[in-house]
Motif scaffolding. Structure first.
Motif, PDB file in Angstrom:
ATOM      1  N   SER A 219      35.460  62.692  23.717  1.00  0.00           N
ATOM      2  CA  SER A 219      34.501  62.276  24.733  1.00  0.00           C
ATOM      3  C   SER A 219      35.247  61.615  25.884  1.00  0.00           C
ATOM      4  O   SER A 219      36.093  60.727  25.653  1.00  0.00           O
ATOM      5  CB  SER A 219      33.492  61.280  24.172  1.00  0.00           C
ATOM      6  OG  SER A 219      32.638  61.886  23.239  1.00  0.00           O
ATOM      7  N   THR A 224      31.441  57.722  27.153  1.00  0.00           N
ATOM      8  CA  THR A 224      31.377  56.696  26.110  1.00  0.00           C
ATOM      9  C   THR A 224      30.788  55.404  26.659  1.00  0.00           C
ATOM     10  O   THR A 224      29.906  54.789  26.038  1.00  0.00           O
ATOM     11  CB  THR A 224      32.771  56.435  25.524  1.00  0.00           C
ATOM     12  OG1 THR A 224      33.260  57.639  24.902  1.00  0.00           O
ATOM     13  CG2 THR A 224      32.737  55.324  24.484  1.00  0.00           C
ATOM     14  N   GLY A 227      27.196  55.532  27.167  1.00  0.00           N
ATOM     15  CA  GLY A 227      26.514  55.423  25.889  1.00  0.00           C
ATOM     16  C   GLY A 227      26.271  53.980  25.497  1.00  0.00           C
ATOM     17  O   GLY A 227      25.183  53.619  25.015  1.00  0.00           O
ATOM     18  N   ASN A 243      25.914  57.226  16.601  1.00  0.00           N
ATOM     19  CA  ASN A 243      27.098  57.965  17.025  1.00  0.00           C
ATOM     20  C   ASN A 243      27.051  58.243  18.519  1.00  0.00           C
ATOM     21  O   ASN A 243      25.992  58.591  19.062  1.00  0.00           O
ATOM     22  CB  ASN A 243      27.174  59.323  16.316  1.00  0.00           C
ATOM     23  CG  ASN A 243      27.497  59.216  14.847  1.00  0.00           C
ATOM     24  OD1 ASN A 243      27.997  58.199  14.375  1.00  0.00           O
ATOM     25  ND2 ASN A 243      27.216  60.283  14.107  1.00  0.00           N
ATOM     26  N   VAL A 244      28.198  58.120  19.172  1.00  0.00           N
ATOM     27  CA  VAL A 244      28.330  58.528  20.568  1.00  0.00           C
ATOM     28  C   VAL A 244      29.485  59.518  20.646  1.00  0.00           C
ATOM     29  O   VAL A 244      30.642  59.153  20.428  1.00  0.00           O
ATOM     30  CB  VAL A 244      28.585  57.321  21.496  1.00  0.00           C
ATOM     31  CG1 VAL A 244      28.816  57.784  22.935  1.00  0.00           C
ATOM     32  CG2 VAL A 244      27.413  56.351  21.433  1.00  0.00           C
ATOM     33  N   ASN A 247      29.363  66.295  20.359  1.00  0.00           N
ATOM     34  CA  ASN A 247      28.878  67.396  19.524  1.00  0.00           C
ATOM     35  C   ASN A 247      29.688  68.661  19.816  1.00  0.00           C
ATOM     36  O   ASN A 247      29.148  69.756  19.997  1.00  0.00           O
ATOM     37  CB  ASN A 247      27.379  67.652  19.736  1.00  0.00           C
ATOM     38  CG  ASN A 247      26.795  68.565  18.672  1.00  0.00           C
ATOM     39  OD1 ASN A 247      27.356  68.711  17.584  1.00  0.00           O
ATOM     40  ND2 ASN A 247      25.678  69.203  18.985  1.00  0.00           N
ATOM     41  N   CYS A 288      30.989  65.208  15.880  1.00  0.00           N
ATOM     42  CA  CYS A 288      29.882  64.264  16.017  1.00  0.00           C
ATOM     43  C   CYS A 288      28.528  64.951  16.101  1.00  0.00           C
ATOM     44  O   CYS A 288      28.320  65.836  16.942  1.00  0.00           O
ATOM     45  CB  CYS A 288      30.103  63.413  17.266  1.00  0.00           C
ATOM     46  SG  CYS A 288      28.735  62.311  17.662  1.00  0.00           S
ATOM     47  N   ASN A 290      25.360  64.011  17.615  1.00  0.00           N
ATOM     48  CA  ASN A 290      24.878  62.996  18.549  1.00  0.00           C
ATOM     49  C   ASN A 290      23.365  63.084  18.780  1.00  0.00           C
ATOM     50  O   ASN A 290      22.852  62.560  19.774  1.00  0.00           O
ATOM     51  CB  ASN A 290      25.622  63.080  19.887  1.00  0.00           C
ATOM     52  CG  ASN A 290      25.380  64.396  20.618  1.00  0.00           C
ATOM     53  OD1 ASN A 290      24.583  65.238  20.180  1.00  0.00           O
ATOM     54  ND2 ASN A 290      26.083  64.587  21.735  1.00  0.00           N
ATOM     55  N   TYR A 293      21.533  59.690  19.141  1.00  0.00           N
ATOM     56  CA  TYR A 293      21.789  59.099  20.459  1.00  0.00           C
ATOM     57  C   TYR A 293      20.932  59.767  21.526  1.00  0.00           C
ATOM     58  O   TYR A 293      20.302  59.092  22.350  1.00  0.00           O
ATOM     59  CB  TYR A 293      23.276  59.235  20.798  1.00  0.00           C
ATOM     60  CG  TYR A 293      23.623  58.942  22.231  1.00  0.00           C
ATOM     61  CD1 TYR A 293      23.578  57.638  22.717  1.00  0.00           C
ATOM     62  CD2 TYR A 293      24.008  59.959  23.108  1.00  0.00           C
ATOM     63  CE1 TYR A 293      23.906  57.358  24.040  1.00  0.00           C
ATOM     64  CE2 TYR A 293      24.323  59.687  24.420  1.00  0.00           C
ATOM     65  CZ  TYR A 293      24.271  58.384  24.882  1.00  0.00           C
ATOM     66  OH  TYR A 293      24.586  58.114  26.195  1.00  0.00           O
TER      67      TYR A 293
END
Length: 332
Positions: A219, A224, A227, A243-244, A247, A288, A290, A293
């Motif tokens: 990321s 981040t 997020g 989770n951040v 994907n 991830c 996500n 999120y």
């Protein structure tokens, strides 16, 4: 927490670090008043905060989260705490595991207690995807088992559990933010992306690396940071671990090929045994999920891996930035 309120003051611990300094900048851009904690040193050097332009809403202080009195002082009159201060270098955690427990667990204890005592409205605890260890299934959601595959990951599992206990026992308004592999300008040379970029930029003909087979979910740093801010503004995230990440799964080898192509380099990759983790400690796969999120915040990552790498390479290749690194020395 929103910029329409008067006197919204936030605290960022670990503000002198890679992600922390970017988070400070993003918060200032969005109108927050920021108290930024840099680790005390006799040179009064503020780490990467030295690269953040002076701002009327930026207050830089030095201290240490291992000192409980310091933690109480820096959380006074603070609305939201972004707790990023930690020891994060995985290889060094093999050499100094007790130091990681002290900083990451006891430091988190001090910050949670101080935030509780000072009536902080929101507390964002920074976790890491390393707590999941090698994926048992993908993509990795927040229900994935935790696996301590290094002293670093064990210390972060402990820190997260301690913070969670403060939420459950004392109603600390906590969100655990679990970033996956963040990269971008200012990242430490101990990470794989800066390692490859700085060595190519310095003219190396061959580059020393560790295992190239693991996969990661990279990321870009501003995604981040966004997020963190989005979750701080989401009441539904209180009491949650989130989770951040992007994907998106890519191997280290394929990431390095992208860097080599963008930089127009024919450099050769060489395996350096000193850079290999112990076999049972290496995290082989991270990807991830996500969705939680996205459901909570309505946000998506903005940077693709290609766009993020280009921005990162552009920053590292500026002579004044490259000069801050030592490409020929392995950073533990």
């Amino acid at each position: 927490m929103n910029t329409t309120e008067d006197n919204v003051r936030v605290l960022v611990t670990g503000a002198d670090g890679f992600i922390g300094s970017h988070l400070v900048e993003r918060l200032l851009q969005q109108g927050y008043k920021v108290r930024a904690l840099a680790q005390y040193n006799s040179l009064n050097h503020w780490g990467w905060l030295e690269d953040v332009p002076a701002h009327p809403h930026l207050e830089i202080i030095t201290g240490d989260i291992l000192d409980a009195t310091c933690c109480r002082e820096i959380t006074r009159d603070i609305h939201t705490v972004f707790h990023l201060a930690a020891l994060i270098a995985i290889p060094f955690s093999y050499r100094a595991p007790s130091r990681y427990i002290e900083t990451n667990v006891t430091g988190t204890l001090n910050m949670c207690q101080a935030a509780l005592d000072q009536g902080v409205v929101r507390f964002l605890q920074t976790s890491t995807s390393e707590v999941y260890g090698t994926a048992q299934y993908v993509p990795i959601d927040e229900a994935h088992p935790l696996q301590a595959q290094s002293p670093y990951s064990a210390s972060k599992i402990g820190a997260d559990a301690l913070a969670t206990s403060f939420h459950r026992s004392f109603e600390l308004p906590l969100t655990i933010v679990r970033p996956f592999n963040t990269y971008g300008p200012r990242q430490s040379a101990r990470a794989v992306i800066p390692t490859i970029i700085t060595q190519i930029a310095a003219g190396a003909e061959s580059i020393q690396l560790g295992d190239l087979s693991p996969t990661r979910d990279f990321s870009f740093v501003t995604d981040t940071c966004d997020g963190f801010i989005a979750l701080a503004n989401c009441p539904q995230a209180i009491g949650e671990t989130v989770n951040v990440g992007s994907n998106f799964e890519i191997s280290v080898a394929d990431t390095l090929e992208k860097i080599r192509e963008i930089m127009g380099s024919n450099v050769k990759f060489m395996t350096d045994q000193a850079r290999l983790r112990p076999s049972a400690s290496e995290v082989m796969r991270l990807w991830c999920d996500n969705s939680k999120y996205r459901a909570l915040t309505g946000k998506q990552p903005e940077f693709s891996i290609d766009d993020g790498l280009r921005a990162t390479i552009e920053w590292f290749c500026k002579p004044e930035n490259l000069a801050k690194y030592k490409p020929g020395i392995y950073n533990v």
